[in-house]
Scaffold this motif. Structure first.
Motif, mmCIF file in Angstrom:
data_model
loop_
_atom_site.group_PDB
_atom_site.id
_atom_site.type_symbol
_atom_site.label_atom_id
_atom_site.label_comp_id
_atom_site.label_asym_id
_atom_site.label_seq_id
_atom_site.Cartn_x
_atom_site.Cartn_y
_atom_site.Cartn_z
ATOM 1 N N SER A 37 31.296 25.656 55.200
ATOM 2 C CA SER A 37 30.781 26.733 56.051
ATOM 3 C C SER A 37 31.662 27.972 56.048
ATOM 4 O O SER A 37 31.162 29.097 56.131
ATOM 5 C CB SER A 37 30.644 26.233 57.488
ATOM 6 N N MET A 38 32.965 27.785 55.964
ATOM 7 C CA MET A 38 33.877 28.928 56.113
ATOM 8 C C MET A 38 34.218 29.637 54.797
ATOM 9 O O MET A 38 34.606 30.792 54.822
ATOM 10 C CB MET A 38 35.152 28.470 56.792
ATOM 11 N N VAL A 39 34.098 28.943 53.688
ATOM 12 C CA VAL A 39 34.377 29.587 52.399
ATOM 13 C C VAL A 39 33.176 30.466 52.045
ATOM 14 O O VAL A 39 32.036 30.005 52.059
ATOM 15 C CB VAL A 39 34.632 28.516 51.312
ATOM 16 N N GLN B 242 28.300 30.395 36.886
ATOM 17 C CA GLN B 242 29.423 29.807 37.626
ATOM 18 C C GLN B 242 29.280 30.032 39.131
ATOM 19 O O GLN B 242 29.619 29.160 39.931
ATOM 20 C CB GLN B 242 30.742 30.388 37.135
ATOM 21 N N ALA B 243 28.764 31.186 39.524
ATOM 22 C CA ALA B 243 28.553 31.455 40.947
ATOM 23 C C ALA B 243 27.451 30.551 41.512
ATOM 24 O O ALA B 243 27.537 30.103 42.663
ATOM 25 C CB ALA B 243 28.201 32.923 41.147
ATOM 26 N N VAL B 244 26.425 30.273 40.700
ATOM 27 C CA VAL B 244 25.354 29.378 41.147
ATOM 28 C C VAL B 244 25.916 27.977 41.376
ATOM 29 O O VAL B 244 25.620 27.328 42.387
ATOM 30 C CB VAL B 244 24.203 29.363 40.113
ATOM 31 N N ARG B 245 26.739 27.490 40.447
ATOM 32 C CA ARG B 245 27.354 26.163 40.609
ATOM 33 C C ARG B 245 28.281 26.124 41.823
ATOM 34 O O ARG B 245 28.319 25.139 42.560
ATOM 35 C CB ARG B 245 28.139 25.798 39.352
ATOM 36 N N TYR B 246 29.030 27.192 42.016
ATOM 37 C CA TYR B 246 29.958 27.280 43.144
ATOM 38 C C TYR B 246 29.200 27.230 44.468
ATOM 39 O O TYR B 246 29.570 26.486 45.391
ATOM 40 C CB TYR B 246 30.760 28.577 43.029
ATOM 41 N N ASN B 247 28.131 28.000 44.565
ATOM 42 C CA ASN B 247 27.332 28.010 45.800
ATOM 43 C C ASN B 247 26.641 26.663 46.018
ATOM 44 O O ASN B 247 26.495 26.213 47.161
ATOM 45 C CB ASN B 247 26.300 29.135 45.749
ATOM 46 N N HIS B 248 26.221 26.016 44.936
ATOM 47 C CA HIS B 248 25.622 24.684 45.059
ATOM 48 C C HIS B 248 26.665 23.673 45.552
ATOM 49 O O HIS B 248 26.352 22.799 46.370
ATOM 50 C CB HIS B 248 25.038 24.248 43.716
ATOM 51 N N ALA B 249 27.891 23.797 45.080
ATOM 52 C CA ALA B 249 28.964 22.902 45.535
ATOM 53 C C ALA B 249 29.268 23.126 47.021
ATOM 54 O O ALA B 249 29.549 22.161 47.752
ATOM 55 C CB ALA B 249 30.222 23.123 44.703
ATOM 56 N N LEU B 250 29.195 24.361 47.473
ATOM 57 C CA LEU B 250 29.398 24.623 48.905
ATOM 58 C C LEU B 250 28.282 24.000 49.743
ATOM 59 O O LEU B 250 28.541 23.431 50.813
ATOM 60 C CB LEU B 250 29.463 26.133 49.165
ATOM 61 N N GLY B 251 27.056 24.090 49.284
ATOM 62 C CA GLY B 251 25.937 23.458 49.989
ATOM 63 C C GLY B 251 26.069 21.944 50.018
ATOM 64 O O GLY B 251 25.791 21.303 51.037
#
Length: 128
Positions: free
Chosen positions: A80-82, A100-109
């Protein structure tokens, strides 16, 4: 009319049957043996084996629930905070998708989802 013995008393036991008293320790020892259902020799009759597992199950569920709660709270806070990264870079006509941004956002979800699941599991273990 038949007489009935009280359930928790010191009328049973080796020292009372012989008519001898051995002091306060012996009295308390016999009292707790009679009330817990243990035999005077210290052997258990096997009927209270469930009682031996109850503290172990309680401690295991409490420690596992606490661990799940801590890990879940950390995962939920991280997700939630990142801040997420921008996926699309460019203007109206020319947009570049950052994989890479799509994978990063998916990892945050996923991190938020795992955190919620662990917190829910900790709540269930705490309720048990």
């Amino acid at each position: 009319m038949p007489t009935r013995e009280p359930d928790c008393s010191c009328v049973r036991g080796p020292s009372m049957a012989q008519g001898k008293w051995y002091g306060v320790r012996s009295y308390l020892h016999l009292f707790y043996e009679d009330c817990t259902g243990a035999s005077p020799d210290g052997d258990r009759d096997g009927s209270s084996s469930h009682g031996a597992w109850a503290p172990l199950i309680w401690k295991a569920s409490l420690s596992t629930g606490t661990l799940f709660l801590l890990v879940g709270a950390v995962a939920l806070a991280t997700g939630s905070m990142v801040p997420p990264k921008l996926e699309g870079i460019g203007e109206e006509e020319f947009v570049v998708l950052d994989v890479q941004a799509v994978r990063y956002n998916h990892a945050l979800g996923t991190c938020r989802l795992v955190g919620l699941a662990l917190c829910a599991a900790a709540g269930v273990l705490g309720a048990i």
